[in-house]
Design an enzyme around this catalytic site. Structure first.
Site, short mmCIF file in Angstrom:
data_model
loop_
_atom_site.label_atom_id
_atom_site.label_comp_id
_atom_site.label_asym_id
_atom_site.label_seq_id
_atom_site.Cartn_x
_atom_site.Cartn_y
_atom_site.Cartn_z
N GLY A 35 0.81 -1.21 0.00
CA GLY A 35 0.00 0.00 0.00
C GLY A 35 0.84 1.26 0.00
N GLY A 40 5.40 4.41 -8.84
CA GLY A 40 6.19 3.18 -9.03
C GLY A 40 5.31 1.94 -8.95
CG HIS A 41 3.33 0.84 -5.32
ND1 HIS A 41 3.52 1.95 -4.52
CD2 HIS A 41 3.92 -0.19 -4.69
CE1 HIS A 41 4.19 1.58 -3.43
NE2 HIS A 41 4.45 0.30 -3.51
N GLY A 151 8.89 -4.60 -8.30
CA GLY A 151 9.72 -3.47 -8.70
C GLY A 151 11.21 -3.80 -8.58
CE LYS A 153 11.98 1.75 -3.76
NZ LYS A 153 12.44 1.26 -2.42
CD GLN A 157 10.41 -7.32 -2.20
OE1 GLN A 157 10.30 -7.16 -0.99
NE2 GLN A 157 9.70 -6.62 -3.05
NE ARG A 191 10.50 1.54 5.29
CZ ARG A 191 10.37 0.27 4.91
NH1 ARG A 191 10.75 -0.10 3.71
NH2 ARG A 191 9.84 -0.62 5.73
O1 PAF Z 1 7.90 -4.81 -1.96
C1 PAF Z 1 6.96 -4.83 -1.14
O2 PAF Z 1 6.11 -3.94 -1.09
C2 PAF Z 1 6.83 -6.01 -0.18
O3 PAF Z 1 8.07 -6.43 0.26
C3 PAF Z 1 6.01 -7.18 -0.76
C4 PAF Z 1 6.68 -7.79 -1.98
C5 PAF Z 1 4.63 -6.71 -1.11
C6 PAF Z 1 5.88 -8.30 0.30
O4 PAF Z 1 5.27 -7.82 1.46
#
Ligand code: PAF
Length: 282
Positions: A35, A40-41, A151, A153, A157, A191
């Site tokens: 959220g 970017g999202h 993403g 960024k 991950q 953030r």
């Molecule tokens: O990148 C994020 O926003 C989070 O790490 C994700 C992939 C939704 C997992 O909670």
């Protein structure tokens, strides 16, 4: 462009809605988020629509990926605003479970990708990537999407999720989406909302330092002095701490002494009380 967004709150309801789409002949993409959505999202939604004709997203602030001293309680939350942005971007389904739904009493299973989580951001955030891998495996298991978009960024991950999806035969193709930046070059992040106007102005030194290091490397410069110059520039801008600034193999995330295909410069540094990350392909 569809402007109606269906909201579901249980894994079974998400699975049922996704299966309904697939039975009707659609290919479906899934965009997991926490959220506080920014451009970017929304680019992840657009990227999903390049691969499929239906996109679902999730909003879940995952407590398992926050350390005890991190910003779980103050993490920005605005479901109604996020839902409107998702609908306008062409997303038709939102999965927004509660913590109790995701982690009911007795929850005891964790997913850990060996090696990758302990490097780079993992060193400063122990357990973080196990929390990410655990929640993403749950989300992907319930969504059963053809494609899931993340993403770039959060490059580490993305590398961890790619490894996990392949190792666990999750049946969803993981797609990375390029970093969206503000006009001055700072990578968009939820953030960034924590930065004071002065910190926000100084934070731009992070992408600038990485870009300058990339130029030096592309001009044939050695890795160590290019990274040292980047660290000096980041420190001079008033970042309180530099967690790392490294050239790494983009897949295995191991440090490199010379540029190889797929190499990336990656950095994490703390401005005020806000930890920022960025990375660039070299
Ligand atoms: O990148 C994020 O926003 C989070 O790490 C994700 C992939 C939704 C997992 O909670």
């Amino acid at each position: 462009m569809p402007d109606k967004l269906q909201i579901v709150r249980t894994p079974a309801a998400l699975t049922a809605a996704m299966e309904r789409w697939k039975r009707a002949g659609h290919r479906v993409a899934f965009v997991p988020t926490m959220g506080a959505l920014h451009a970017g999202h929304l680019a992840l939604v657009t990227e999903g629509l390049r691969h499929t004709d239906k996109v679902a997203a999730s909003i879940f602030v995952n407590p398992k990926q926050f350390g005890p001293t991190e910003d779980l309680d103050r993490y920005p939350r605005d479901e109604a605003g996020d839902a409107a942005k998702l609908a306008a971007a062409g997303c038709e389904l939102l999965y927004a479970p509660t913590v109790a739904t995701m982690y009911p009493p007795g929850f005891a299973s964790y997913v850990r990708v060996a090696a990758l989580p302990d490097l780079l951001c993992g060193a400063a955030r122990p357990g973080h990537f196990d929390g990410v891998a655990t929640v993403v495996s749950k989300l992907l298991a319930a969504a059963r999407a053809d494609v899931a978009v993340f993403g770039e960024k959060d490059w580490q991950q993305l590398a961890i999720i790619r490894r996990m999806a392949e190792d666990l035969d999750l049946g969803t193709t993981i797609v990375g989406c390029g970093i969206v930046r503000d006009d001055d070059g700072l990578a968009l992040s939820s953030r960034n909302l924590y930065l004071t106007p002065d910190e926000r102005r100084r934070a731009v030194a992070l992408p600038q330092a990485l870009m300058r290091a990339r130029e030096a490397l592309q001009a044939g410069g050695d890795v160590a002095p290019a990274l040292a110059a980047a660290e000096r520039k980041i420190a001079a801008a008033g970042f309180a701490r530099i967690d790392y600034c490294e050239l790494v193999d983009g897949e295995r995330l191991t440090p490199l002494r010379a540029v190889t295909p797929g190499a990336r410069i990656m950095a994490a540094a703390v401005m005020g009380s806000t930890r920022l990350i960025d990375n660039l392909a070299v």
